[in-house]
Design a protein around this motif. Structure first.
Motif, PDB file in Angstrom:
ATOM      1  N   PRO A   1       0.819  -1.210   0.000  1.00 23.67           N
ATOM      2  CA  PRO A   1       0.000   0.000   0.000  1.00 23.67           C
ATOM      3  C   PRO A   1       0.857   1.265   0.000  1.00 23.67           C
ATOM      4  O   PRO A   1       1.908   1.296   0.640  1.00 23.67           O
ATOM      5  CB  PRO A   1      -0.811  -0.095   1.297  1.00 23.67           C
TER       6      PRO A   1
ATOM      7  N   GLY B   1       0.568   5.690   0.280  1.00 22.86           N
ATOM      8  CA  GLY B   1      -0.135   6.959   0.428  1.00 22.86           C
ATOM      9  C   GLY B   1       0.672   8.022  -0.304  1.00 22.86           C
ATOM     10  O   GLY B   1       0.864   7.959  -1.523  1.00 22.86           O
ATOM     11  N   GLY B   2       1.211   8.995   0.451  1.00 26.82           N
ATOM     12  CA  GLY B   2       1.982  10.078  -0.169  1.00 26.82           C
ATOM     13  C   GLY B   2       3.446   9.740  -0.407  1.00 26.82           C
ATOM     14  O   GLY B   2       4.192  10.535  -0.955  1.00 26.82           O
ATOM     15  N   ARG B   3       3.887   8.550   0.033  1.00 31.18           N
ATOM     16  CA  ARG B   3       5.270   8.086  -0.125  1.00 31.18           C
ATOM     17  C   ARG B   3       6.288   9.042   0.519  1.00 31.18           C
ATOM     18  O   ARG B   3       7.391   9.227   0.023  1.00 31.18           O
ATOM     19  CB  ARG B   3       5.630   7.871  -1.600  1.00 31.18           C
ATOM     20  N   THR B   4       5.881   9.657   1.625  1.00 28.74           N
ATOM     21  CA  THR B   4       6.841  10.512   2.339  1.00 28.74           C
ATOM     22  C   THR B   4       7.466   9.786   3.535  1.00 28.74           C
ATOM     23  O   THR B   4       8.224  10.386   4.292  1.00 28.74           O
ATOM     24  CB  THR B   4       6.171  11.797   2.868  1.00 28.74           C
ATOM     25  N   GLY B   5       7.108   8.532   3.729  1.00 27.63           N
ATOM     26  CA  GLY B   5       7.705   7.752   4.822  1.00 27.63           C
ATOM     27  C   GLY B   5       9.220   7.738   4.660  1.00 27.63           C
ATOM     28  O   GLY B   5       9.726   7.881   3.543  1.00 27.63           O
TER      29      GLY B   5
ATOM     30  N   SER C   1       5.934  17.324   6.115  1.00 27.03           N
ATOM     31  CA  SER C   1       5.497  16.704   4.857  1.00 27.03           C
ATOM     32  C   SER C   1       3.999  16.868   4.622  1.00 27.03           C
ATOM     33  O   SER C   1       3.432  16.203   3.762  1.00 27.03           O
ATOM     34  CB  SER C   1       5.836  15.209   4.897  1.00 27.03           C
TER      35      SER C   1
ATOM     36  N   THR D   1      -0.503  11.610   3.615  1.00 28.06           N
ATOM     37  CA  THR D   1      -1.941  11.365   3.640  1.00 28.06           C
ATOM     38  C   THR D   1      -2.382  10.846   5.014  1.00 28.06           C
ATOM     39  O   THR D   1      -1.572  10.304   5.775  1.00 28.06           O
ATOM     40  CB  THR D   1      -2.312  10.303   2.596  1.00 28.06           C
TER      41      THR D   1
ATOM     42  N   ILE E   1      -6.009   0.751   5.335  1.00 28.61           N
ATOM     43  CA  ILE E   1      -6.913   1.767   5.879  1.00 28.61           C
ATOM     44  C   ILE E   1      -7.520   2.525   4.696  1.00 28.61           C
ATOM     45  O   ILE E   1      -6.795   3.071   3.863  1.00 28.61           O
ATOM     46  CB  ILE E   1      -6.148   2.735   6.802  1.00 28.61           C
TER      47      ILE E   1
HETATM   48  P1  FAD Z   1       3.541   6.577   2.929  1.00 27.38           P
HETATM   49  O1  FAD Z   1       4.944   6.994   2.971  1.00 27.38           O
HETATM   50  O2  FAD Z   1       2.886   6.432   1.597  1.00 27.38           O
HETATM   51  O3  FAD Z   1       3.377   5.197   3.722  1.00 27.38           O
HETATM   52  C1  FAD Z   1       3.960   4.997   4.988  1.00 27.38           C
HETATM   53  C2  FAD Z   1       3.692   3.545   5.436  1.00 27.38           C
HETATM   54  O4  FAD Z   1       2.296   3.341   5.617  1.00 27.38           O
HETATM   55  C3  FAD Z   1       4.112   2.504   4.416  1.00 27.38           C
HETATM   56  O5  FAD Z   1       4.518   1.357   5.101  1.00 27.38           O
HETATM   57  C4  FAD Z   1       2.841   2.217   3.629  1.00 27.38           C
HETATM   58  O6  FAD Z   1       2.837   0.923   3.095  1.00 27.38           O
HETATM   59  C5  FAD Z   1       1.775   2.386   4.688  1.00 27.38           C
HETATM   60  N1  FAD Z   1       0.511   2.951   4.200  1.00 27.38           N
HETATM   61  C6  FAD Z   1       0.307   4.140   3.575  1.00 27.38           C
HETATM   62  N2  FAD Z   1      -1.002   4.351   3.381  1.00 27.38           N
HETATM   63  C7  FAD Z   1      -1.652   3.270   3.891  1.00 27.38           C
HETATM   64  C8  FAD Z   1      -3.022   2.908   4.017  1.00 27.38           C
HETATM   65  N3  FAD Z   1      -3.991   3.699   3.583  1.00 27.38           N
HETATM   66  N4  FAD Z   1      -3.326   1.722   4.601  1.00 27.38           N
HETATM   67  C9  FAD Z   1      -2.344   0.912   5.066  1.00 27.38           C
HETATM   68  N5  FAD Z   1      -1.033   1.200   4.982  1.00 27.38           N
HETATM   69  C10 FAD Z   1      -0.693   2.376   4.412  1.00 27.38           C
HETATM   70  N6  FAD Z   1       6.769  11.493  10.574  1.00 27.38           N
HETATM   71  C11 FAD Z   1       6.417  11.792  11.828  1.00 27.38           C
HETATM   72  O7  FAD Z   1       5.882  10.943  12.540  1.00 27.38           O
HETATM   73  N7  FAD Z   1       6.655  13.043  12.352  1.00 27.38           N
HETATM   74  C12 FAD Z   1       7.218  14.019  11.625  1.00 27.38           C
HETATM   75  O8  FAD Z   1       7.409  15.119  12.125  1.00 27.38           O
HETATM   76  C13 FAD Z   1       7.575  13.732  10.275  1.00 27.38           C
HETATM   77  N8  FAD Z   1       8.126  14.687   9.509  1.00 27.38           N
HETATM   78  C14 FAD Z   1       8.446  14.392   8.219  1.00 27.38           C
HETATM   79  C15 FAD Z   1       8.999  15.406   7.438  1.00 27.38           C
HETATM   80  C16 FAD Z   1       9.339  15.163   6.114  1.00 27.38           C
HETATM   81  C17 FAD Z   1       9.928  16.274   5.288  1.00 27.38           C
HETATM   82  C18 FAD Z   1       9.122  13.875   5.570  1.00 27.38           C
HETATM   83  C19 FAD Z   1       9.465  13.576   4.139  1.00 27.38           C
HETATM   84  C20 FAD Z   1       8.583  12.862   6.349  1.00 27.38           C
HETATM   85  C21 FAD Z   1       8.241  13.096   7.676  1.00 27.38           C
HETATM   86  N9  FAD Z   1       7.689  12.119   8.494  1.00 27.38           N
HETATM   87  C22 FAD Z   1       7.333  12.417   9.782  1.00 27.38           C
HETATM   88  C23 FAD Z   1       7.527  10.717   8.027  1.00 27.38           C
HETATM   89  C24 FAD Z   1       6.082  10.279   8.044  1.00 27.38           C
HETATM   90  O9  FAD Z   1       5.973   8.887   8.163  1.00 27.38           O
HETATM   91  C25 FAD Z   1       5.208  10.751   6.975  1.00 27.38           C
HETATM   92  O10 FAD Z   1       5.427  11.986   6.421  1.00 27.38           O
HETATM   93  C26 FAD Z   1       3.721  10.385   6.972  1.00 27.38           C
HETATM   94  O11 FAD Z   1       3.144   9.941   8.165  1.00 27.38           O
HETATM   95  C27 FAD Z   1       3.570   9.295   5.938  1.00 27.38           C
HETATM   96  O12 FAD Z   1       2.412   9.522   5.191  1.00 27.38           O
HETATM   97  P2  FAD Z   1       2.355   9.077   3.668  1.00 27.38           P
HETATM   98  O13 FAD Z   1       0.955   9.250   3.202  1.00 27.38           O
HETATM   99  O14 FAD Z   1       3.398   9.706   2.873  1.00 27.38           O
HETATM  100  O15 FAD Z   1       2.632   7.501   3.842  1.00 27.38           O
END
Ligand code: FAD
Ligand code: ZN
Length: 474
Positions: A72, A74-78, A137, A142, A208
């Motif tokens: 899965p 989302g925004g790939r910012t993990g 991020s 997401t 989710i």
């Molecule tokens: P993704 O990167 O797409 O996914 C993260 C994980 O969740 C992956 O394992 C994915 O498989 C899974 N996933 C995604 N969507 C779903 C779904 N709908 N159902 C099931 N699994 C799913 N994190 C913090 O906790 N605190 C911070 O202050 C913080 N600051 C950040 C600052 C920057 C500049 C960046 C790049 C990242 C930061 N992060 C921070 C990391 C953080 O994990 C994310 O930014 C955010 O929570 C991930 O959201 P995303 O939608 O990009 O998830």
């Protein structure tokens, strides 16, 4: 090995979802094989973009039957490689972007998985309320990703992590079953709290698709301060006295070493040193409350004046305007960029009980410098939560890759200290691919066994986000 040949699977998927939701070309897949920092690169056979929960369920049912892996996204910012696929399907939730409902009286919002954090904050603001999670991020990450990683940030002290902000979840299980838990109940003791299994599980137990999230009253008085002190222990003294005085109004308490302020000022000439003289350590403090007026600000002034008098604090300043407050915040927010300009960083994202935090900083820094003379420790972050980003900046002049190759040695030093103190080696960003071996090495074996049992119960074919969080087969 899938039970169904892949071309048949793709044809069948297209029959159900339509041509425009299933992608197999290298160009379409390319952006989905890496995440934000581009450290890890994965591979996948196809990308699917379902439009709603029923379609997510159909994809999972088919993948489960055929034994095809699903990652899965989302925004790939993990930041730990959690979204990097290990073959099979990339399931992008990017089309699930509706706000299904927003309810001022129940103080909650029902948002689909791919609503960005910034959009959710804006929806809350439209009805005069606050969604308090805030990350650098937020324009891209997401709600589904925030919950799957149990994201935190700089206001966790007051409002908690993503987990604390969630009232209910809609989840698609590995076999396609839809678990409808979209309740907005503040009280519910009807058996196990199943949503907690999926929050923070990084997509390894279910997908989710939507969530009910708490909203709050907007703060009407906010004061920001910056203070300098000689040691982390002094910062801890200040934290303890401020928490007892301000209680829940203490919203942010972030620690920075002198090195951090130095590099931020060097790389951001528009920022000025907020204090008259240097200290070895600094804290960024914010207090906020829903009642308006000047009371909070005068209490903050008194509190910092008393701390200076008692010798806990060397110097302090309180922002006199929103603009000054923004400048103080930028010191903290620009630190990541300043670090990457200064050189390579070896990173740790750890937490320990507050009583050990000052010792962790002292012992960890000394041990890392002894391991590599010239290395510049930069432990900073959410001190009030006991969560530090224990980063190590490379020695001046050292070759970048040679420094990064030492990553596992430093992991061992910091993580062993953290475990001895009863802490966590993955406090904020999760385990993903990056910490899977360190988790296997440091987590209590009994806890790992229970995690494996849960995985086996919820995802018996191990198709969900393979290679993340838990090592090997159950
Ligand atoms: P993704 O990167 O797409 O996914 C993260 C994980 O969740 C992956 O394992 C994915 O498989 C899974 N996933 C995604 N969507 C779903 C779904 N709908 N159902 C099931 N699994 C799913 N994190 C913090 O906790 N605190 C911070 O202050 C913080 N600051 C950040 C600052 C920057 C500049 C960046 C790049 C990242 C930061 N992060 C921070 C990391 C953080 O994990 C994310 O930014 C955010 O929570 C991930 O959201 P995303 O939608 O990009 O998830
Ligand atoms: Zn952080």
């Amino acid at each position: 090995v899938p039970d169904t040949p892949l071309p048949d699977f793709v044809r069948h998927l297209r029959d159900i979802l339509g041509e425009a939701s299933v992608f197999t070309s290298a160009d379409d897949l390319a952006p989905h094989l890496v995440e934000w920092r581009k450290i890890y690169r994965g591979h996948a056979d196809l990308l699917v973009k379902p439009r709603n929960t029923a379609e997510v369920s159909a994809v999972m049912r088919m993948a489960h039957e055929a034994g095809i892996l699903v990652t899965p996204q989302g925004g790939r910012t993990g930041l730990v490689g959690g979204t990097v696929p290990q073959g099979g399907i990339v399931l992008s939730l990017e089309r699930l972007t509706s706000i299904r409902a927003i309810e001022p009286l129940s103080a909650c919002v029902v948002a689909e998985a791919a609503v960005t954090l910034a959009d959710l904050q804006a929806e809350a603001e439209k009805i005069g309320m606050l969604f308090p999670l805030s990350l650098a991020s937020e324009g891209t990450c997401t709600i589904g990703g925030n919950l799957s990683t149990n994201a935190g940030g700089t206001a966790v002290l007051r409002y908690g992590n993503a987990r604390d902000l969630c009232l209910g979840l809609e989840v698609v299980l590995a076999d396609g079953t839809v678990l409808d838990g979209l309740h907005a109940l503040r009280k519910d003791n009807s058996g196990y709290d199943l949503k907690q299994l999926f929050i923070g599980s990084e997509g390894t137990l279910g997908i989710i698709t939507a969530a009910v999230l708490k909203l709050f009253a907007r703060p009407r008085s906010v004061s920001t301060a910056f203070a300098g002190m000689a040691t982390p222990a002094k910062a801890m003294d200040l934290f303890q006295s401020m928490r007892s005085q301000f209680g829940e109004a203490l919203t942010t308490f972030e620690l920075l070493p002198e090195f951090a302020l130095d590099i931020v000022l060097r790389f951001q000439p528009s920022l000025r040193h907020p204090l008259g003289s240097n200290s070895r350590w600094y804290v960024l403090i914010e207090v906020s409350q829903s009642l308006g007026g000047d009371h909070l600000r005068s209490a903050l002034e008194e509190s910092l004046a008393a701390a200076i008098e008692h010798g806990a604090v060397e110097d302090a300043t309180i922002a006199a305007s929103d603009q000054q407050s923004a400048m103080l915040w930028r010191i903290r927010e620009d630190l990541s960029d300043a670090q990457s300009i200064e050189g390579a960083s070896i990173k740790h994202d750890v937490s320990v009980p507050l009583k050990h935090l000052a010792t962790l900083i002292e012992k960890g820094s000394a041990a890392c410098i002894a391991e590599m003379p010239g290395l510049r420790p930069c432990p900073f972050g959410h001190m009030g939560d006991g969560n530090l980003h224990f980063n190590l900046t490379q020695p001046v002049g050292m070759e970048r890759q040679a420094f990064l190759d030492a990553w596992p040695r430093f992991n061992r030093i910091i993580h062993d200290l953290v475990i001895d103190m009863g802490g966590s080696i993955a406090a904020e960003h999760g385990v993903g691919l990056q910490k899977i071996h360190e988790l296997a090495r440091t987590k209590q074996p009994e806890a790992l066994m229970l995690m494996r049992s849960l995985k086996a119960a919820l995802d018996p074919k191990r198709i969900l986000n393979p290679g993340k969080v838990l090592l090997g087969r159950s």
